[in-house]
Design a protein around this motif. Structure first.
Motif, mmCIF file in Angstrom:
data_model
loop_
_atom_site.group_PDB
_atom_site.id
_atom_site.type_symbol
_atom_site.label_atom_id
_atom_site.label_comp_id
_atom_site.label_asym_id
_atom_site.label_seq_id
_atom_site.Cartn_x
_atom_site.Cartn_y
_atom_site.Cartn_z
ATOM 1 N N UNK A 14 -9.375 -2.190 2.364
ATOM 2 C CA UNK A 14 -8.909 -1.447 3.535
ATOM 3 C C UNK A 14 -8.177 -2.352 4.509
ATOM 4 N N UNK A 15 -8.719 -3.543 4.737
ATOM 5 C CA UNK A 15 -8.059 -4.512 5.627
ATOM 6 C C UNK A 15 -6.710 -4.947 5.054
ATOM 7 N N UNK A 16 -6.695 -5.257 3.757
ATOM 8 C CA UNK A 16 -5.448 -5.681 3.113
ATOM 9 C C UNK A 16 -4.407 -4.574 3.214
ATOM 10 N N UNK A 17 -4.803 -3.345 2.898
ATOM 11 C CA UNK A 17 -3.867 -2.219 2.935
ATOM 12 C C UNK A 17 -3.318 -2.016 4.340
ATOM 13 N N UNK A 18 -4.175 -2.084 5.344
ATOM 14 C CA UNK A 18 -3.726 -1.893 6.724
ATOM 15 C C UNK A 18 -2.772 -3.009 7.150
ATOM 16 N N UNK B 160 7.702 -6.059 0.534
ATOM 17 C CA UNK B 160 6.624 -5.792 1.494
ATOM 18 C C UNK B 160 6.165 -4.339 1.418
ATOM 19 N N UNK B 161 7.138 -3.458 1.400
ATOM 20 C CA UNK B 161 6.804 -2.031 1.359
ATOM 21 C C UNK B 161 6.108 -1.678 0.047
ATOM 22 N N UNK B 162 6.575 -2.234 -1.063
ATOM 23 C CA UNK B 162 5.952 -1.961 -2.359
ATOM 24 C C UNK B 162 4.519 -2.470 -2.403
ATOM 25 N N UNK B 163 4.286 -3.670 -1.852
ATOM 26 C CA UNK B 163 2.918 -4.192 -1.803
ATOM 27 C C UNK B 163 2.019 -3.320 -0.940
ATOM 28 N N UNK B 164 2.552 -2.859 0.182
ATOM 29 C CA UNK B 164 1.762 -1.994 1.061
ATOM 30 C C UNK B 164 1.393 -0.701 0.341
#
Length: 97
Positions: A39-43, A58-62
């Motif tokens: 959850x922290x990583x995703x946020x 960046x967007x793909x990783x998110x």
């Protein structure tokens, strides 16, 4: 001595249930920590990718982190609903990340 306090008698069934519950919560901890960390990583990734072009790393990783978190939450919910953290169950013994 009519005003003496009576302590509850030892309840073997309750003690056994408490022991099983403690074991279940112990097994639950790894999955819970995995969920919190994802959850922290995703946020963080989503925050960093805000305003980026649609086709960027960046967007793909998110997006990956958010969708992976969703899958982790669904597995977590299934384990919870199935009672997979009961004592003797090996399915919930390790993290799922």
């Amino acid at each position: 001595m009519s005003s003496a306090i009576r302590f509850p008698q030892h309840d073997g069934a309750r003690a056994e249930r408490n022991r099983r519950d403690a074991g279940a919560y112990h097994h639950l901890e790894g999955d819970l920590r995995d969920l919190v960390n994802m959850g922290r990583i995703a946020a963080d990734l989503a925050h960093d990718a805000d305003g980026e072009p649609p086709l960027c790393e960046k967007r793909n990783l998110a997006l990956f982190a958010v969708y992976h978190l969703r899958e982790m939450l669904l597995r977590f919910e299934m384990k919870y609903d199935d009672g997979a953290w009961r004592v003797g169950s090996t399915e919930g013994a390790t993290g799922s990340g």
